[in-house]
Scaffold this active site. Structure first.
Site, PDB file in Angstrom:
ATOM      1  N   TYR A  89     -42.114  20.212  27.301  1.00 33.64           N
ATOM      2  CA  TYR A  89     -41.432  21.264  27.609  1.00 33.64           C
ATOM      3  C   TYR A  89     -40.674  22.013  26.088  1.00 33.64           C
ATOM      4  CZ  TYR A  89     -41.670  20.605  32.595  1.00 33.64           C
ATOM      5  OH  TYR A  89     -42.038  20.340  33.495  1.00 33.64           O
ATOM      6  N   PRO A 102     -41.783  27.421  37.320  1.00 35.88           N
ATOM      7  CA  PRO A 102     -42.096  27.813  38.683  1.00 35.88           C
ATOM      8  C   PRO A 102     -41.399  28.390  39.381  1.00 35.88           C
ATOM      9  CG  PRO A 102     -41.350  25.674  38.616  1.00 35.88           C
ATOM     10  CD  PRO A 102     -41.139  26.351  37.249  1.00 35.88           C
ATOM     11  N   HIS A 326     -38.084  24.695  34.017  1.00 34.65           N
ATOM     12  CA  HIS A 326     -38.556  23.385  34.429  1.00 34.65           C
ATOM     13  C   HIS A 326     -38.125  22.256  33.875  1.00 34.65           C
ATOM     14  CE1 HIS A 326     -40.959  21.040  37.003  1.00 34.65           C
ATOM     15  NE2 HIS A 326     -42.114  21.800  36.825  1.00 34.65           N
ATOM     16  N   SER A 542     -50.569  20.254  41.888  1.00 31.53           N
ATOM     17  CA  SER A 542     -49.264  19.640  42.051  1.00 31.53           C
ATOM     18  C   SER A 542     -48.925  19.959  43.472  1.00 31.53           C
ATOM     19  CB  SER A 542     -48.184  20.278  41.454  1.00 31.53           C
ATOM     20  OG  SER A 542     -46.865  19.639  41.534  1.00 31.53           O
TER      21      SER A 542
END
Length: 631
Positions: A89, A102, A326, A542
């Protein structure tokens, strides 16, 4: 089990969970070679094998780096946490919307008017405050693993970052700051018509009631409509590339007015975005798009503040959901919070009783900004870049209705592994090859555990998809079933290894970072073309299951890739497939079509095989012509 009883009571679990292990070096190197051999050309693999063997040789570089990692494990709570957070990240320079953040998409809400929407928003804020109180008291029940290795207690630390985190943009790397719970914020930032307001949720040491919050939201709506001075759409800056936003923020902070406004946003408990109607059909795909990017500057794209970990979206047209930054936590935490909110909203009676002790509250303050021509130009440029991202995102939300996880369980296999193999088949149908695939694997069985990677494009999956797509039809159903079972077993075994801390991706990253810390020349294994390719995840997947009606979505992680999030329910599976229009080799609709076809073909294969087994008199040749059994 006295320790676990204590753990379940106070929610503090990190001290009783084991530390994440450092896998044996030879095991990781062997797994690495096995995971890439069938994905690269033979000549390339020979070169890679020699490089890997040299790296892992006795007395070689690999052993020295492994020793450093083992020492690091002794000294830290979680040896991979910081390495992983930065790599996944904080070092990433791409904009947060689509590329990183997300979203959870709620069902379309049947608002009759704005009052209905604001009432829903007020109730949602009360639900947030209730959930936050549980977290602050550490009263959340401990999560236990489901699926593979079910029943293990899981680390709860991610929950405590839900409302206290903020991601600051940096020129080279971002900073994730988590406030101590004692400094817990007592205000929510409300975005409305691209303006930002401070909504205090506590007045005179007493939390605001739902009626009071509704009253404050109505004042915010009125003030935003009466705004004559054309507030600059500051939120657009947070949608920009991280380095661009860091530069813009640096310029903004030269003025005290801006510093004060930024501080209030950076220390809030969350952002509530009251969106204008977007003018699109509220189907699943459009609702997902509105959550991921707000439709750009022309719609609600500026009515966001992407650095804050939780943004709650309430559209006047009933398009609602949650967008997450996230870096502080995984999808499961967003799911649990979202489900709590939906349950809270459902159980609260819609008609609110007028509070007898209604307090006269000061109106919420609108944040002020000092904007010079340079900042205006930066906002405009950010808006153009966001629009390009909006125009580029190709999203297809598809509900597969032929069957769900109940049918898969009847085949006595893991639903997750089954769906992963089906996605490999879909990709192979589209491209005639398999590619490096990422499936997130939770390592919350360990202290401060986040995720590792399940590499789903296994050699066994390749063997299966080849048998299913062979035009000469040379494979019998018996052989196809054998290969299906082998591919599902390989996927299941890799999953168990990854969630047990024996995955290869975190380990390889740790070895690479150790070399950097020792100021060594980058070991050849990491500059090898195979390693670079193996970390370019063209398929990023995912599983995000929910118990309430909602679904999760996100964008691809590479320009020529797919994002594929799936939510298996008992009799259907929701797939959110994303790609970029600018890449001519990807198409979300084509992938979805191949996925639908592949899932149906696998069911037909399973049904034919079970019909053949139930008719032992039939020959194995006859099996391929056996009638399809029931759905």
């Amino acid at each position: 089990m006295p320790i676990l009883e204590k753990q379940a009571a106070d929610g503090r679990d990190s001290q009783v969970l084991p530390k994440v292990p450092v896998p044996p070096l030879t095991q990781t190197l062997d797994m690495y070679l096995k995971s890439v051999q069938h994905l690269v050309k033979e000549e390339q693999f020979k070169k890679t094998k020699a490089i890997v063997e040299k790296f892992g040789a006795p007395g070689g570089v690999g052993e020295a780096l492994q020793r450093k990692l083992l020492k690091r494990r002794e000294k830290t709570t979680n040896w991979v946490y910081d390495y992983w957070l930065e790599d996944m990240y904080l070092n990433n320079r791409l904009p947060l919307p689509v590329n990183s953040s997300p979203a959870m998409v709620f069902p379309k809400q049947p608002f009759r008017d704005r009052t209905d929407a604001l009432r829903f928003a007020a109730r949602l804020i009360c639900g947030v405050l209730e959930y936050k109180a549980l977290i602050d008291k550490r009263a959340l029940p401990v999560d236990f693993a489901r699926g593979q290795l079910a029943g293990t207690p899981l680390c709860m630390e991610q929950y405590y970052r839900l409302f206290t985190s903020y991601r600051y943009p940096g020129l080279k790397t971002d900073t994730l700051r988590v406030n101590a719970a004692s400094k817990a914020p007592e205000h929510v930032i409300v975005a409305c018509k691209n303006q930002f307001f401070v909504l205090d949720v506590v007045a005179n040491d007493k939390q605001l009631s739902e009626v009071e919050i509704l009253g404050q939201l109505e004042k915010i709506m009125k003030t935003s409509e009466n705004s004559k001075d054309g507030c600059p759409p500051m939120g657009l800056l947070t949608s920009d590339g991280r380095t661009e936003w860091a530069r813009a923020r640096e310029a903004l902070t030269r003025d005290q007015v801006n510093r004060d406004s930024l501080s209030l946003i950076e220390n809030c408990l969350g952002v509530l975005c009251l969106d204008e109607p977007c003018g699109l059909q509220p189907n699943d795909t459009n609702r997902a798009l509105m959550m991921l990017h707000g439709g750009g500057a022309e719609k609600n794209g500026a009515n966001r503040w992407y650095d804050k970990s939780m943004q709650f979206i309430v559209g006047m047209d009933g398009i609602c959901g949650v967008v997450c930054e996230h870096s502080p936590f995984e999808g499961i935490v967003m799911v649990q919070c979202s489900e709590h909110l939906i349950k809270y909203i459902k159980k609260t009676p819609p008609e609110m009783v007028k509070s007898s002790s209604f307090r006269e509250l000061p109106p919420p303050r609108r944040l002020q900004w000092k904007c010079d021509h340079q900042t205006q130009a930066l906002i405009e440029a950010a808006g153009h870049r966001l629009q390009r991202l909006v125009d580029n995102l190709d999203m297809d939300v598809f509900t597969f209705k032929a069957y769900g996880k109940e049918y898969i369980k009847k085949q006595k296999v893991s639903p997750d592994a089954f769906i992963q193999v089906a996605m490999q088949l879909a990709f192979y149908k589209c491209r005639g090859r398999l590619v490096s695939t990422y499936e997130s694997a939770s390592i919350r069985r360990f202290q401060d555990g986040r995720v590792d990677n399940i590499r789903s494009a296994t050699p066994e999956a390749l063997a299966f998809v080849k048998s299913m797509t062979d035009e000469r039809d040379t494979f019998s159903d018996l052989e196809k079933m054998k290969r299906l079972k082998e591919s599902i077993n390989a996927q299941t075994n890799y999953t168990i290894a990854a969630i047990s801390g024996m995955g290869i991706d975190n380990h390889l990253l740790g070895l690479l970072r150790s070399a950097k810390e020792l100021n060594m020349e980058k070991p050849e294994i990491f500059s090898d073309e195979t390693y670079v390719t193996s970390n370019h995840f063209i398929l990023s997947t995912s599983q995000v299951p929910t118990t309430e009606e909602m679904f999760c979505c996100y964008g691809p992680v590479v320009p020529n890739g797919y994002g594929a999030c799936y939510n298996p329910q008992s009799d259907h599976i929701i797939f959110c497939v994303s790609s970029f229009w600018e890449d001519t080799e990807t198409s979300s609709a084509v992938f979805v079509s191949a996925l639908n076809e592949g899932l149906l073909e696998i069911r037909e294969l399973c049904n034919r095989s079970s019909a053949a087994v139930s008719k032992p008199a039939d020959s194995s040749q006859g099996a391929s012509h056996a009638p399809k059994s029931g759905k």
